[in-house]
Design a protein around this motif. Structure first.
Motif, PDB file in Angstrom:
ATOM      1  N   HIS A 180       0.813  -1.207   0.000  1.00 50.28           N
ATOM      2  CA  HIS A 180       0.000   0.000   0.000  1.00 50.28           C
ATOM      3  C   HIS A 180       0.852   1.265   0.000  1.00 50.28           C
ATOM      4  O   HIS A 180       0.475   2.271  -0.609  1.00 50.28           O
ATOM      5  N   ARG A 181       2.019   1.212   0.631  1.00 51.03           N
ATOM      6  CA  ARG A 181       2.901   2.376   0.625  1.00 51.03           C
ATOM      7  C   ARG A 181       3.562   2.544  -0.740  1.00 51.03           C
ATOM      8  O   ARG A 181       3.815   3.678  -1.170  1.00 51.03           O
ATOM      9  N   PHE A 184       0.802   4.305  -2.844  1.00 46.72           N
ATOM     10  CA  PHE A 184       0.470   5.679  -2.487  1.00 46.72           C
ATOM     11  C   PHE A 184       1.685   6.605  -2.423  1.00 46.72           C
ATOM     12  O   PHE A 184       1.530   7.826  -2.548  1.00 46.72           O
ATOM     13  N   LYS A 185       2.881   6.051  -2.206  1.00 46.29           N
ATOM     14  CA  LYS A 185       4.074   6.890  -2.072  1.00 46.29           C
ATOM     15  C   LYS A 185       4.956   6.902  -3.322  1.00 46.29           C
ATOM     16  O   LYS A 185       5.759   7.821  -3.498  1.00 46.29           O
ATOM     17  N   LEU A 188       1.431   6.403  -7.427  1.00 42.59           N
ATOM     18  CA  LEU A 188       0.509   7.513  -7.653  1.00 42.59           C
ATOM     19  C   LEU A 188       1.210   8.860  -7.842  1.00 42.59           C
ATOM     20  O   LEU A 188       0.836   9.624  -8.739  1.00 42.59           O
TER      21      LEU A 188
END
Length: 282
Positions: A180-181, A184-185, A188
């Motif tokens: 997930h990191r 999103f980091k 994206l």
């Protein structure tokens, strides 16, 4: 003989270039004519009172489109809050699970939804939302517009993330970052220009939609900010006033058409500027 062949090929190349240029110019002519006509008819109707006052009854001089401006901003803002997270998350899933059966059916559903006429979406929203809730409302209009936004955001997000090199994720995973990191980091932020372009294009797409709002938001002659009640918007005002028999309302419709035109133009220019800025940084 060989020189003649080269000259013929060069001449044919110039001929096709001239043909493509002429056809491109022919496509631009109707757009220029429409812009000129709207600007000519609407520019004299716009002033400060036109922007801050609500429409007046038939026979009274003056009036404006403040209720439609506020209503359009609220309806589009709520639709964006609903559609943007759903569209981006769905696009991420489709880009990360390209060959799964669920991704195939989701992609097919998105493509079909993108081709559904807006008036059909308005009718569906009427039976799903307006009738169960017992009346027209701005919220039902926002949901109908959000349904139209989602396919554009999903496809733009998916296609943007597909273009990113897999080495970005591999490097992040090698450093021990959880999935997930990484999304999103790393993923994206790198693809933000393409995703933002899709979001802004979807907003520009729904800004001028009238049919879904006819069945949902319905319109309101007064200034209202209650999302559970009927609310006016620029497309609805233009439709109702342009088809009316009153010259004063025709003037309001032309002024509102010019405002709507400038709004869509601003969205497209803003998208280009922001996208170019982030591309330079990347």
């Amino acid at each position: 003989m060989k020189a003649d062949n080269v000259k013929f090929r060069i001449g044919k190349s110039y001929g096709f270039q001239a043909l493509v240029t002429a056809l491109a110019f022919a496509c631009v002519i109707p757009l220029i004519a429409i812009l000129f006509f709207i600007i000519k008819a609407g520019i004299t109707k716009i002033n400060w009172h036109f922007l801050v006052n609500v429409p007046k009854p038939v026979g009274e001089v003056g009036g404006g489109i403040a209720n439609a401006l506020v209503g359009s901003i609220l309806i589009i803002a709520v639709a964006s809050v609903i559609a943007v997270p759903i569209g981006i998350m769905a696009g991420i899933y489709l880009s990360e699970n390209r060959k799964s059966r669920l991704a195939y059916w989701c992609r097919l559903s998105v493509d079909i939804l993108q081709g559904v006429p807006s008036i059909v979406i308005g009718i569906i929203a009427y039976f799903w939302l307006v009738k169960p809730l017992g009346g027209f409302s701005a919220l039902s209009g926002s949901i109908a517009l959000a349904i139209m936004m989602i396919p554009i955001i999903v496809r733009s997000t998916e296609e943007t993330l597909k273009l990113l090199p897999s080495s970005l994720q591999e490097a992040a995973f090698a450093l021990g970052m959880p999935f997930h990191r990484v999304i999103f980091k790393v993923v994206l932020p790198v693809g933000v220009s393409g995703i933002l372009s899709g979001v802004m294009l979807s907003i520009a797409r729904i800004t001028g939609e009238t049919a879904p709002l006819l069945f949902t938001a319905f319109g309101n002659p007064y200034l209202s900010t209650n999302l559970t009640k009927p609310m006016q918007s620029l497309p609805l005002l233009i439709f109702n006033y342009a088809t009316s028999p009153y010259n004063d309302w025709h003037d309001l419709a032309w002024g509102a058409s010019l405002i709507l035109l400038f709004w869509v133009l601003f969205l497209n220019i803003f998208t280009k500027l922001i996208t170019r800025k982030w591309k330079v940084q990347l």
